[in-house]
Scaffold this active site. Structure first.
Site, PDB file in Angstrom:
ATOM      1  N   LYS A 183      -5.612   0.514  -0.198  1.00 24.42           N
ATOM      2  CA  LYS A 183      -5.143  -0.284  -1.344  1.00 24.42           C
ATOM      3  C   LYS A 183      -5.055   0.600  -2.586  1.00 24.42           C
ATOM      4  O   LYS A 183      -4.070   0.569  -3.315  1.00 24.42           O
ATOM      5  CB  LYS A 183      -6.096  -1.477  -1.565  1.00 24.42           C
ATOM      6  N   GLN A 212     -13.658  -6.750  -1.778  1.00 26.04           N
ATOM      7  CA  GLN A 212     -13.440  -6.600  -0.339  1.00 26.04           C
ATOM      8  C   GLN A 212     -14.502  -7.393   0.424  1.00 26.04           C
ATOM      9  O   GLN A 212     -15.696  -7.283   0.147  1.00 26.04           O
ATOM     10  CB  GLN A 212     -13.477  -5.114   0.048  1.00 26.04           C
ATOM     11  N   ASP A 224      -6.115 -11.767  -4.600  1.00 25.85           N
ATOM     12  CA  ASP A 224      -6.344 -12.037  -3.175  1.00 25.85           C
ATOM     13  C   ASP A 224      -5.984 -13.484  -2.825  1.00 25.85           C
ATOM     14  O   ASP A 224      -5.853 -13.826  -1.649  1.00 25.85           O
ATOM     15  CB  ASP A 224      -7.821 -11.807  -2.810  1.00 25.85           C
TER      16      ASP A 224
HETATM   17  N1  GUN Z   1     -11.387  -8.627   4.306  1.00 22.86           N
HETATM   18  C1  GUN Z   1     -10.505  -8.800   5.318  1.00 22.86           C
HETATM   19  N2  GUN Z   1      -9.280  -9.071   4.822  1.00 22.86           N
HETATM   20  C2  GUN Z   1      -9.390  -9.056   3.483  1.00 22.86           C
HETATM   21  C3  GUN Z   1      -8.451  -9.256   2.425  1.00 22.86           C
HETATM   22  O1  GUN Z   1      -7.246  -9.524   2.607  1.00 22.86           O
HETATM   23  N3  GUN Z   1      -8.963  -9.153   1.166  1.00 22.86           N
HETATM   24  C4  GUN Z   1     -10.263  -8.886   0.934  1.00 22.86           C
HETATM   25  N4  GUN Z   1     -10.666  -8.831  -0.330  1.00 22.86           N
HETATM   26  N5  GUN Z   1     -11.155  -8.702   1.893  1.00 22.86           N
HETATM   27  C5  GUN Z   1     -10.709  -8.783   3.161  1.00 22.86           C
END
Ligand code: GUN
Length: 292
Positions: free
Chosen positions: A52, A96, A119
Site C-alpha cells: 500500500k 491493518q 477502508d
Molecule cells: N486485513 C485484510 N484485509 C484488509 C483490508 O482490506 N484492510 C485492512 N485495513 N486490513 C485488512
C-alpha cells in the site's frame, strides 16, 4: 476462458489517479496523503501494508506508516487515530487488520472519522453503502467492482453466489452486487459455514465470489460451465520449493476450475492487486471531498 488480470486493471486505475495527482501538483496543490497503522509483525500484514505504501509513492500520494509492536495498548492506538483524525494534512487512515486480541477492532474502526475512513469499515460508511448513498466502499469489494467494470462484464440479472460473510468482503460484496447499479443488479445468495447444499447452490451461480479463506476450496464439480469466478483468497501455504518457504493459494482450485469459466481471476495477480487500487481510489476521493 479469459483471465481477469489484476495487474493490467490495477495499473490502468493507478495510471489514471497518477495523472490526476500530476494535475494537482502542477497547480501547486498538496497531494493526497494516506496514513497506515500496522500493529505487530505478521508477515502477511507487513506485505500488504508495504504494498500500500509503495503504491502511494508510485502514483504520487504522500504516505505515513505508523508501526507499533503487539504490546501497544488500546488507548494508545485510539490516541494515535485521534491525532490522525485532527491532522489536516492526512486524507485517509487505515488500520491493518487483524489486531492483537487485547484490542477491540470495532472500537478502533469506529474511532476513525468517517471522512477519512478509506477502508470503508466504519458503520457510517457501511450504512451509507447499504442505503445506496455515496460512501467509501471496502477496498476488496470495490476492487472487484472496478475489475468487472474494466472488462465490461454484464452483471444484470445474473445469479451471484458469494461464499463468505465477513464484514470486510462477503457482506459488503453481497450488498453491492444486489444494488440497482452497474456493476450489480444481480440476484445474490450469500453462503457461509452453516450453508447446506453449498455445492448445489454454487452450481446455479453465474458469478461465484469465493471469500472464505480456505485454499483451493472451490472445485470444478461446484462450478457451472461458463461461470464468472472471482477468487478473493490469499492464504500462505508452506512450500519448500519457494524461496520464501510458502506459496500463495486462492480459495479456488484454479487448475481444475479455470477451463469451465468464462472469466476467472488468478491468485496471485487478481483481486489482491485490485484491493490496493480500490484503496487508492478511496484515498483520492477522500482528498477531493475534504478539499472541495
Ligand atoms: N486485513 C485484510 N484485509 C484488509 C483490508 O482490506 N484492510 C485492512 N485495513 N486490513 C485488512
Amino acid at each position: 476462458m479469459q483471465i481477469l488480470d489484476g495487474k493490467i486493471t490495477s495499473q490502468a486505475i493507478k495510471d489514471s489517479i497518477k495523472e490526476k495527482v500530476a494535475v494537482l501538483t502542477a497547480a501547486g496543490k498538496r497531494t493526497p496523503h494516506l496514513a497506515a497503522i500496522l500493529v505487530g509483525n505478521s508477515g502477511a500484514s507487513e506485505t500488504y501494508v508495504a504494498s500500500k505504501v509503495k503504491t502511494c509513492a508510485e502514483i504520487g500520494f504522500d504516505s505515513t506508516l505508523k508501526r507499533f509492536n503487539d504490546a501497544i495498548s488500546e488507548i494508545e492506538l485510539l490516541n494515535t487515530i485521534h491525532d490522525l483524525n485532527t491532522d489536516d494534512s492526512i486524507d485517509g487512515i487505515l488500520v491493518q487488520l487483524p489486531l492483537p486480541k487485547h484490542i477491540a477492532e470495532d472500537k478502533v474502526i469506529e474511532a476513525i472519522i468517517p471522512d477519512k475512513d478509506v477502508d470503508g469499515f466504519h458503520p457510517v460508511s457501511l450504512g451509507r453503502m447499504v442505503a445506496g448513498l455515496p460512501s467509501f466502499i471496502p477496498a476488496t469489494p470495490y476492487g472487484i467492482l472496478l475489475m468487472l467494470e474494466h472488462y465490461k462484464i454484464e452483471t444484470k440479472g445474473l445469479h451471484a453466489v458469494v461464499i463468505g460473510r465477513s464484514n470486510i468482503v462477503g457482506k459488503p460484496m453481497s450488498i453491492l452486487l444486489s444494488r440497482n447499479t452497474y456493476p450489480g443488479n444481480c440476484t445474490v445468495t450469500t453462503c457461509h459455514s452453516a450453508t447446506k447444499n453449498l455445492k448445489e447452490i454454487c452450481l446455479q451461480a453465474d458469478i461465484i465470489v469465493a471469500a472464505l479463506g480456505r485454499p483451493e476450496f472451490v472445485k470444478a464439480d461446484m462450478v457451472k460451465e461458463g461461470a464468472i469466478v472471482i477468487d478473493v483468497g490469499i492464504t500462505r501455504v508452506p512450500d519448500a520449493m519457494k524461496k520464501s518457504g510458502f506459496a500463495i493459494k486462492g480459495d479456488v482450485d484454479f487448475a481444475e476450475v479455470s477451463p469451465k469459466c468464462s472469466y476467472i481471476t488468478p491468485v496471485p495477480g487478481g483481486v489482491g492487486l485490485m484491493t490496493i487500487a480500490g484503496l487508492m481510489m478511496n484515498t483520492y476521493n477522500a482528498y477531493m471531498k475534504r478539499n472541495k
